[in-house]
Enzyme design. Sequence first.
Site, PDB file in Angstrom:
ATOM      1  N   GLY A  97       0.803  -1.216   0.000  1.00 27.70           N
ATOM      2  CA  GLY A  97       0.000   0.000   0.000  1.00 27.70           C
ATOM      3  C   GLY A  97       0.837   1.267   0.000  1.00 27.70           C
ATOM      4  O   GLY A  97       0.364   2.334  -0.376  1.00 27.70           O
ATOM      5  N   ASP A 129      -2.387   6.478   3.946  1.00 22.19           N
ATOM      6  CA  ASP A 129      -1.857   7.684   3.284  1.00 22.19           C
ATOM      7  C   ASP A 129      -0.613   7.404   2.457  1.00 22.19           C
ATOM      8  O   ASP A 129      -0.078   8.298   1.809  1.00 22.19           O
ATOM      9  CB  ASP A 129      -1.566   8.778   4.324  1.00 22.19           C
ATOM     10  N   GLY A 130      -0.138   6.142   2.516  1.00 24.15           N
ATOM     11  CA  GLY A 130       1.025   5.782   1.712  1.00 24.15           C
ATOM     12  C   GLY A 130       2.353   6.237   2.295  1.00 24.15           C
ATOM     13  O   GLY A 130       3.408   6.020   1.702  1.00 24.15           O
ATOM     14  N   ARG A 181      14.772  -0.559   1.597  1.00 19.07           N
ATOM     15  CA  ARG A 181      14.915  -1.882   2.215  1.00 19.07           C
ATOM     16  C   ARG A 181      15.468  -2.868   1.199  1.00 19.07           C
ATOM     17  O   ARG A 181      15.088  -2.837   0.028  1.00 19.07           O
ATOM     18  CB  ARG A 181      13.544  -2.333   2.710  1.00 19.07           C
ATOM     19  N   ARG A 188       5.656 -13.408   0.303  1.00 14.93           N
ATOM     20  CA  ARG A 188       5.121 -13.697   1.630  1.00 14.93           C
ATOM     21  C   ARG A 188       4.155 -14.872   1.555  1.00 14.93           C
ATOM     22  O   ARG A 188       3.665 -15.191   0.462  1.00 14.93           O
ATOM     23  CB  ARG A 188       4.356 -12.466   2.140  1.00 14.93           C
ATOM     24  N   ASP A 255       0.920 -11.978   5.995  1.00 12.24           N
ATOM     25  CA  ASP A 255       1.549 -11.081   5.015  1.00 12.24           C
ATOM     26  C   ASP A 255       2.896 -10.570   5.507  1.00 12.24           C
ATOM     27  O   ASP A 255       3.590  -9.876   4.771  1.00 12.24           O
ATOM     28  CB  ASP A 255       0.620  -9.907   4.676  1.00 12.24           C
ATOM     29  N   ASP A 265       9.351  -6.843   8.068  1.00 13.02           N
ATOM     30  CA  ASP A 265       8.337  -5.911   8.566  1.00 13.02           C
ATOM     31  C   ASP A 265       8.448  -5.649  10.057  1.00 13.02           C
ATOM     32  O   ASP A 265       7.714  -6.188  10.878  1.00 13.02           O
ATOM     33  CB  ASP A 265       6.924  -6.374   8.188  1.00 13.02           C
TER      34      ASP A 265
END
Length: 483
Positions: A97, A129-130, A181, A188, A255, A265
């Site tokens: 997202g 909001d990204g 990253r 996933r 995910d 993550d």
Amino acid sequence: MALRKTHIPDMTIPFDHSYVRDLPGCYLPQAPDVAPAPRLLVLNRDLAGDLGLDPAALEANAARWFSGAELPPGAQPIALAYAGHQFGGFSAQLGDGRAHLLGEILTAKGRFDLQLKGSGRTAFARGGDGKAAVGPMLREYLVSEAMAALGVPTTRSLAVVATGETIWRETGRLPGAVLARVAASHIRVGTFQFFHARGDLARLRALMDYTIARHFPDLAPGDALGLFDAVTARQVALVAEWMGLGFVHGVMNTDNMALSGETIDYGPCAFMEAYAPDTVFSSIDRQGRYAYANQPLILGWNLARLAEALLPFLDQDADRAIDLANARLEAIAPAYRSAFLRVMARKLALPAPDAALSDGFLQAIAGADWTLAFRRLADAAEGRTAGLLALVPDPALLTAWLARWQAALGADARQRLRAANPAVIPRNHLVEAALKAAEAGDMAPFTALLAAVRDPFGAEAGREGFTLPAPTGFGPYVTYCGT
Ligand code: AMP
Ligand code: MG
């Protein structure tokens, strides 16, 4: 007056684009947002070198390239599609997202994804909001670099760039940032679930073969069972390492579980201080689903979701496929137990795994600082037990255990204990202080903490401020998902 020429060293990143080539339907081409005033906060020069990129030249370009202000030449930004079980509930469509995969870099150690996180809304953004804030992106940078230094498989952090934007979170207005990253891949469990949920067997098969070729090249294309076993082995080993370190991932949704076997993550993660199996840090994990001691169970639960997604390829006969999957799933708990006992044998410098000694130590250190208790075993191995005994509520219990342990110790125990048990982990109070200072524009505490966590097994002398638990009055420590 002559204008001074700004010289930006020439460089390119030699991108490859295997997702784009081999996995149509698994991603959408998406452009990052243009950051208004990008400023490089931290660059991982060692990692740049490992990727075959000239650190000095990268430094000159990093603020623009890793903020979305300008795409590095050759980048082909995409957002990957995936689904996922979040806290047990299934979302058939999540996806990147707020992340843009720029491409892959081929190195002597294999193929690595380079991805921007916090680089703007994508078609998968839903209500988000990204964006990302400086604090959480620096937290991911710090903790992932600590994990790498601790020898735990993990995605890495190449850079954090402040965007010059202000973003809104429940805690108020925050400075925005983008993380660059590096990952062995971004495939996933949820990526498999995405196509399984749609009954798209052709793309599921393509994804499976891509994953096999990229991560498990010894397996033949189509070997779903081999893939499941190989992923299970890596994940079991990974979670056993987390448990040995007292690491609480905090958001083990499907995910957020990578088939590569890397930790991925870093959101509300934190390291446990006082040993308590039910330790939870994340404010949204109210049921303790992802509590410290639940992580091995959730590992099995998530692998069951992967097995479900692979069922169509396990056997042509649906019943036989289910039987095969169930047999594999039943084997996960014992496999985890063996892996954890191997980790504990290393941490206790035992010549072989020993359930009684391992369980006995955990019982004896309940309530004590996890990291210090293991670290002080090095002195205890040579009879200096006071430092260790001072940590625990019931010294008599630990004294009895120490006698049994000392009799079982192998050679060079002190040296092996110091190599297996870190002095420095990212302590919660230090992480918070470093992030707070960074948000206010002072990177010095972050830089000092980063240097300390990069040498986790080194001597304590001169680093006492990094080795001790939070002072009383700090905590209970709560982490937030609004990253
Ligand atoms: P996470 O909890 O970070 O693993 O994210 C779960 C899902 O939410 C993923 O699909 C993310 O891409 C998405 N997501 C998280 N934060 C944002 C955000 N600020 N804007 C858009 N999507 C987001
Ligand atoms: Mg995620």
